[in-house]
Design a protein around this motif. Structure first.
Motif, mmCIF file in Angstrom:
data_model
loop_
_atom_site.group_PDB
_atom_site.id
_atom_site.type_symbol
_atom_site.label_atom_id
_atom_site.label_comp_id
_atom_site.label_asym_id
_atom_site.label_seq_id
_atom_site.Cartn_x
_atom_site.Cartn_y
_atom_site.Cartn_z
ATOM 1 N N ASN A 72 0.823 -1.218 0.000
ATOM 2 C CA ASN A 72 0.000 0.000 0.000
ATOM 3 C C ASN A 72 0.857 1.268 0.000
ATOM 4 O O ASN A 72 0.536 2.244 -0.671
ATOM 5 N N ILE A 73 1.934 1.237 0.763
ATOM 6 C CA ILE A 73 2.801 2.408 0.836
ATOM 7 C C ILE A 73 3.459 2.663 -0.519
ATOM 8 O O ILE A 73 3.561 3.817 -0.963
ATOM 9 N N ASN A 74 3.901 1.622 -1.191
ATOM 10 C CA ASN A 74 4.509 1.785 -2.517
ATOM 11 C C ASN A 74 3.514 2.386 -3.511
ATOM 12 O O ASN A 74 3.887 3.234 -4.331
ATOM 13 N N GLN A 75 2.253 1.991 -3.425
ATOM 14 C CA GLN A 75 1.235 2.584 -4.297
ATOM 15 C C GLN A 75 1.103 4.080 -4.015
ATOM 16 O O GLN A 75 1.020 4.893 -4.940
ATOM 17 N N ASP A 76 1.087 4.441 -2.749
ATOM 18 C CA ASP A 76 0.991 5.853 -2.381
ATOM 19 C C ASP A 76 2.198 6.635 -2.900
ATOM 20 O O ASP A 76 2.063 7.748 -3.423
#
Length: 175
Positions: A72-76
Motif C-alpha cells: 500500500n505504501i509503494n502505491q501511495d
C-alpha cells in the motif's frame, strides 16, 4: 500667438497626457491583476508541492516501520511522485510565466521613466501606485502568519490527542 491658442494647446497636451495615463493605468491594473492571480496559483502549486514532498517523506519513514503494509505504501509513493512531477512542471511553467509577465509587461508600465505610469501620475499631481513586490511581500507575510497559527493549533491538538491523525485515507487495513 494669442493667449487663447496657448491655453488651448496646453489643454490639448494635458488631455492627451491624461488619456495616455488612463490607458497605461488600465493596462497596469489589468497586468497587475493577472500577475497577482498567476502568483497566487504559483503559491498554491508550490504549497501543494511542499505538502507532497512532506507526505512522501512521511511515507518513506512509515515503510521502514510497517513492512506488512509495504504494498500500500509503494502505491501511495508512486502516486505522490506523479503528482510531485506534475506540480513541479506546473510550478516551473507558472514561475516562467510570472517572471515573463513581470519583466515584459508590469515593470515597463510601472517603472522609472517619463512614459511610465507612476511618473505620469506624479507629473499630474497623483500619488504613485504601490509596486507589486510590496503587495506580494504583504501577502507572503500573511500566509506565513496563517501557517504559524495553523501549526500552533495542530501542535495543541496533537498534544491533546494520544493518536496522530492520518492525512491519507482510502487504504485498506489502515486507519
Amino acid at each position: 500667438m494669442s493667449s487663447h491658442n496657448v491655453d488651448s494647446n496646453v489643454l490639448k497636451t494635458q488631455m492627451h497626457s491624461l488619456e495616455q495615463l488612463r490607458q497605461k493605468t488600465q493596462a497596469l491594473v489589468d497586468c497587475k491583476a493577472t500577475l497577482l492571480s498567476k502568483t497566487e496559483i504559483l503559491d498554491q502549486k508550490k504549497s501543494l508541492l511542499e505538502e507532497t514532498n512532506s507526505e512522501r517523506q512521511r511515507l518513506q519513514r512509515e515503510k521502514k516501520l510497517l513492512r506488512e503494509m509495504l504494498h500500500n505504501i509503494n502505491q501511495d509513493m508512486n502516486s505522490l511522485v506523479e503528482v510531485e512531477q506534475s506540480l513541479t512542471k506546473e510550478s516551473e511553467d507558472l514561475e516562467r510565466s510570472v517572471n515573463k509577465l513581470k519583466h515584459e509587461q508590469y515593470e515597463p508600465l510601472h517603472g522609472n521613466n517619463q512614459y511610465q505610469v507612476n511618473d505620469i501620475r506624479v507629473q499630474n499631481g497623483l500619488t504613485k501606485l504601490p509596486h507589486i513586490q510590496q503587495e506580494l511581500e504583504a501577502r507572503m507575510a500573511q500566509i506565513l502568519e496563517d501557517r504559524r497559527v495553523k501549526w500552533q493549533q495542530e501542535e495543541s491538538e496533537s498534544s491533546a490527542s494520544p493518536t496522530p491523525k492520518r492525512r491519507m485515507t482510502g487504504r485498506s487495513g489502515r486507519s
